[in-house]
Design an enzyme around this catalytic site. Structure first.
Site, mmCIF file in Angstrom:
data_model
loop_
_atom_site.group_PDB
_atom_site.id
_atom_site.type_symbol
_atom_site.label_atom_id
_atom_site.label_comp_id
_atom_site.label_asym_id
_atom_site.label_seq_id
_atom_site.Cartn_x
_atom_site.Cartn_y
_atom_site.Cartn_z
ATOM 1 N N GLN A 137 0.809 -1.325 0.126
ATOM 2 C CA GLN A 137 -0.005 -0.075 0.040
ATOM 3 C C GLN A 137 0.916 1.413 0.053
ATOM 4 O OE1 GLN A 137 -2.720 -0.446 -0.802
ATOM 5 N NE2 GLN A 137 -3.355 1.503 -0.763
ATOM 6 N N HIS A 146 2.179 2.842 -3.453
ATOM 7 C CA HIS A 146 1.134 3.509 -4.294
ATOM 8 C C HIS A 146 1.703 5.221 -4.561
ATOM 9 C CE1 HIS A 146 -1.900 1.014 -5.429
ATOM 10 N NE2 HIS A 146 -2.315 0.361 -4.143
ATOM 11 N N GLU A 169 -9.620 2.704 4.122
ATOM 12 C CA GLU A 169 -10.159 2.296 2.880
ATOM 13 C C GLU A 169 -9.987 0.806 2.779
ATOM 14 O OE1 GLU A 169 -7.229 3.144 -0.027
ATOM 15 O OE2 GLU A 169 -8.875 2.978 -1.727
ATOM 16 N N HIS A 170 -8.886 0.384 3.273
ATOM 17 C CA HIS A 170 -8.596 -1.112 3.052
ATOM 18 C C HIS A 170 -8.391 -1.708 4.672
ATOM 19 C CE1 HIS A 170 -6.964 0.292 -0.675
ATOM 20 N NE2 HIS A 170 -7.640 -0.597 -1.142
ATOM 21 N N ASP A 173 -7.069 -5.572 -5.161
ATOM 22 C CA ASP A 173 -6.656 -4.537 -6.085
ATOM 23 C C ASP A 173 -6.690 -5.019 -7.553
ATOM 24 O OD1 ASP A 173 -5.991 -2.641 -4.497
ATOM 25 O OD2 ASP A 173 -3.995 -2.964 -4.392
ATOM 26 N N HIS A 200 -52.201 21.399 -4.843
ATOM 27 C CA HIS A 200 -52.084 19.774 -4.397
ATOM 28 C C HIS A 200 -53.406 19.330 -3.953
ATOM 29 C CE1 HIS A 200 -47.996 21.273 -4.580
ATOM 30 N NE2 HIS A 200 -47.671 19.805 -4.410
#
Ligand SMILES: [Zn+2]
Length: 427
Positions: free
Chosen positions: A255, A258, A322-323, A356, A415
């Site tokens: 990770q 990245h 996130e993960h 991924d 209405h």
């Protein structure tokens, strides 16, 4: 790597803070480019492609020949790998299809809901340090399954004015309708307003740097939807001695590579295990080709020892990763207790890399704490739910007076009339 042992609860916020930057300078540039692309179309796109990508293109659209040529540049092994991933992603996302919901809420009042695909979508695929063709699988495959009619892809050209062949091959394989060699803010602006060649879309998907992120946010002011607010990628691992320290270290590093702003966190109940992982990181890091990036990202990382499982769980839900990798004996506490996470990976043989690329789940996930309120991309991201109703004479008699009373109470006489006229016609 920062090691933190049994931190006090009032320190959590500081410990879990993400390395996000201010966007004020970026905003000015984004506004300017949006304005130019809106008024000048392709001329402005070409100007910024020249400025940011250093290339002047005859045309931004990718030709059939370029796609055919790309196909010959991809090895058979890679094609097979891409196919395996595509099949799994297709299977998992096809299973997310929901049935039409149809209910007679009151006798004579029929309501139903159907999912309809978003007709035109735009995919943004970054260039730069890694050609993310896997993201095309994650976005174009569910878009196709949903039934999106037009799938437009933009990605920045390299110095030779080309796109990576793996990007072209995957886009073509997944049924992308048009591919454009346009990147950055100008790509998002073009998808927002449309130009002479690049179609305007209804929703934009895909990752990008800070500029792209701010551009996508600005696009929402012009009736364009986006997948989710983006931020640097992140991973949180909770592990004990039943985990393999080398595996855990490899996940944290995967990770970290990245980007320099990626964040990785390890939470453990055991300090010796934390030290084992640290040793493994130090061993594995120099071997990586992207070790400069991973090393910088590891500086934002945290290795945290907490006192018990409950505290670990609370901290993880507070962070909203996130993960999220769960690698410990008592995994059920975390599987059942996790509320805020984008995607969860369980057990010693479930690396985050699997999600991924090839297991089938989507890798476009909420970062930056947005896992608390956003889902990752899924089949529904490419659809909207449209509701329908049909009311019979019996039905309007059954609910008419309730509507009249409520409309009257809200002071909306027209209405009320719309119902009264119909009820009177049935007398
Ligand atoms: Zn990753």
């Amino acid at each position: 790597m920062k090691k933190i042992i049994n931190p006090d609860k009032n320190k959590w916020e500081e410990i879990l803070r993400r390395p996000t930057k201010s966007v004020e300078d970026v905003e000015k540039t984004v506004y300017q480019i949006f304005g130019e692309v809106k008024s000048k179309g392709n001329e402005a796109v070409a100007k910024y492609t020249q400025l940011f990508d250093g290339i002047s293109l005859e045309t931004e659209i990718v030709s059939e020949e370029e796609i055919k040529a790309a196909e010959t540049k991809i090895s058979e092994e890679l094609k097979e790998a891409i196919n395996l991933a595509k099949n799994n992603i297709e299977r998992f996302h096809a299973a997310q299809e929901t049935d039409k919901v149809s209910v007679e809420t009151t006798p004579g009042v029929h309501c139903w809901q159907e999912k309809k695909a978003i007709q035109k979508i735009g995919l943004y695929i970054p260039g730069g340090t890694a050609p993310l063709f896997s993201t095309i699988l994650m976005l174009a495959v569910p878009a196709k399954l949903a039934g999106c009619e037009e799938i437009v892809l933009c990605s920045p050209p390299d110095k030779k004015g080309e796109l990576n062949p793996a990007i072209l091959y995957t886009a073509n394989l997944c049924g992308v309708s048009k591919i454009f060699k346009v990147g950055g803010i100008q790509a998002i602006a073009a998808l927002t307003f449309g130009t002479e060649t690049i179609p305007k879309v209804y929703k934009i998907f895909g990752p990008g740097n800070q500029f792209v992120t701010v551009a996508k946010q600005l696009a929402t002011k012009y009736n364009v939807a986006i997948d989710m607010p983006a931020g640097p990628s992140e991973l949180l691992v909770v592990a004990d001695e039943s985990a393999n320290a080398a595996f855990v270290a490899s996940d944290l590093l995967s990770q970290a590579e990245h980007g320099i702003d990626s964040q990785v966190i390890l939470i453990s109940l055991s300090e010796p295990f934390l030290e084992d992982v640290e040793k493994e990181i130090i061993k594995q890091l120099p071997e990586l080709p992207r070790n400069e990036i991973a090393k910088a990202a590891m500086e934002n990382s945290r290795l945290i020892v907490v006192k018990d499982e409950q505290e670990a769980l609370e901290m993880i839900n507070e962070y909203g990763p996130e993960h999220f990798i769960i690698c410990l004996k008592n995994e059920d506490v975390f599987i059942d207790g996790i509320i805020n996470a984008g995607s969860v990976f369980i057990g010693n043989f479930t690396p985050e890399s699997a999600g991924d690329y090839a297991s089938g789940t989507n890798h476009t996930l909420p970062t930056n704490g947005y896992a608390k309120q956003y889902s990752g991309v899924n089949l529904d991201s490419f659809m909207r739910a449209v509701t329908f109703q049909r009311i019979s004479e019996e039905g309007i008699k059954n609910i008419g007076s309730a509507i009249e009373l409520m409309a009257e109470a809200e002071g909306l006489q027209a209405h009320k009339n719309a119902v009264t006229l119909r009820l009177n016609s049935l007398k």
